[in-house]
Design an enzyme around this catalytic site. Structure first.
Site: not given
Ligand code: WQD
Length: 335
Positions: A125, A150, A154
């Site tokens: 990741s 997590y 990785k």
């Molecule tokens: C994306 C953006 C949030 C939810 C994580 C892991 C990564 C992979 C994918 C496993 C960010 C914003 C999110 C919400 C929001 N996981 N957001 N409101 O955190 O980039 O990555 O998930 O493999 O390894 O680190 O993904 O989709 O959670 O967030 O504003 O309800 O959306 O702050 O900027 P992230 P995400």
């Protein structure tokens, strides 16, 4: 027909990869303990490809069962997805993450060594980079101290694999995913968050479907053009195809080193507000959202430098953000 083990093969990325493996003429063997998915994903894979994958309900934490499996199955490669992946949960339950993500990797590699099986594709990741100093992010960007157990699993996982390649002649490729989103065009498989979605896209589609009241946008005070955080959202089918390309690189002995790493993204960053805007357009809906405070541990921006994946691995994304969002919406409407 070459036989490929897909651990976590009933999960979000795993199931899409099984479909692409079968499309490419491989025999897929799935191990999944159903901890974070449902059995009907198997039927849905069959309804897409018409081919029944072999399925074993095995928990990779059970070392003896893993050994027995490898004794009974001669394989040509392993694609390893099975792991816990919720950043927030990993902070609350670190030992569950270290047991489920690390000890299972060790058991798998021990059996691969015993069976002299050397082709291994690892689900890594972009989390390993933390907040990179330079954007877009290349594979040479420094791996930063992990911000969650997590992310640490990785990083440790990559180290374990690299050292096993050095010592035992394993050939491995780690694919560092950016943000996987979307669903198969049939809308028969997709992202199936059990409970309240952690990730942005399922929360958006559930809000648009009226399951959630409104989306909370975690912060609009980042140093980005519109203040919301930027990520590189990649269609899960493009991501699945990258695994087939990486597997064939190893099967055909085209790898340049025993352990290789590739960023798998689109190379394009999109902010949360840009994603919301694109979703409203493709779904022809108005999304209810409010701006709230930042989420602990979130970084400002991450998007991939895809030159190595494009030029060396020979893989490039094909689908746009809009196509990915529309596929996620179609999948949601079928739930
Ligand atoms: C994306 C953006 C949030 C939810 C994580 C892991 C990564 C992979 C994918 C496993 C960010 C914003 C999110 C919400 C929001 N996981 N957001 N409101 O955190 O980039 O990555 O998930 O493999 O390894 O680190 O993904 O989709 O959670 O967030 O504003 O309800 O959306 O702050 O900027 P992230 P995400």
């Amino acid at each position: 027909m070459k036989k490929i083990l897909v651990t976590g093969g009933l999960g979000f990325i795993g199931s899409h990869t099984v479909v692409e493996l079968q499309n490419a003429g491989y025999k897929a063997v799935i191990i999944d303990n159903l901890y974070n998915t449902k059995m009907d994903v198997l039927d849905n894979i069959v309804s897409i490809t018409g081919v029944q994958p072999e399925y074993h309900c095995i928990d990779l934490r059970d070392k003896k069962v893993v050994q027995d499996f490898f004794k009974k199955n001669s394989l040509d490669g392993v694609i390893h997805f099975a792991a816990s992946k919720a950043v927030g949960e990993s902070v609350e339950k670190p030992l569950l993450y270290y047991e489920n993500n690390i000890s299972t990797l060790v058991y798998l590699l021990q059996e691969m060594k015993r069976q002299k099986l050397s082709n291994f594709i690892f689900s890594s990741s972009c989390t390993v980079y933390g907040q990179a100093e330079e954007l877009p992010i290349t594979e040479n960007a420094p791996v930063k101290p992990a911000e969650s157990p997590y992310g640490n699993t990785k990083q440790i996982g990559e180290e374990i694999i690299k050292e096993t390649c050095n010592a035992d002649g394993l050939k491995a490729i780690a694919l560092r995913y950016f943000n996987p989103i979307g669903a198969h065009k049939s809308a028969k498989i997709g992202e199936l968050p059990l409970g309240i979605p952690q990730n942005l896209i399922p929360f958006i589609t559930q809000t648009a479907a009226g399951i959630r009241k409104e989306l909370s946008v975690f912060g609009d005070d980042y140093a980005t053009p519109d203040g919301t955080a930027i990520r590189d959202y990649i269609h899960v089918v493009d991501l699945a195809k990258a695994h087939i390309t990486a597997l064939e690189r190893l099967l055909d002995n085209r790898n340049k080193k025993d352990f290789e790493v590739f960023n798998i993204g689109t190379g394009k960053g999109s902010s949360v507000l840009e994603v919301i805007d694109a979703f409203e357009k493709v779904s022809n809906t108005k999304l209810h959202y409010k701006i709230v405070g930042r989420r602990e541990g979130d970084i400002t921006a991450a998007y991939a430098d895809t030159a190595l994946a494009n030029d060396e691995l020979g893989w490039k994304h094909e689908k746009t953000l809009e196509e990915a969002l529309l596929s996620a919406w179609k999948w949601q409407l079928k739930q």
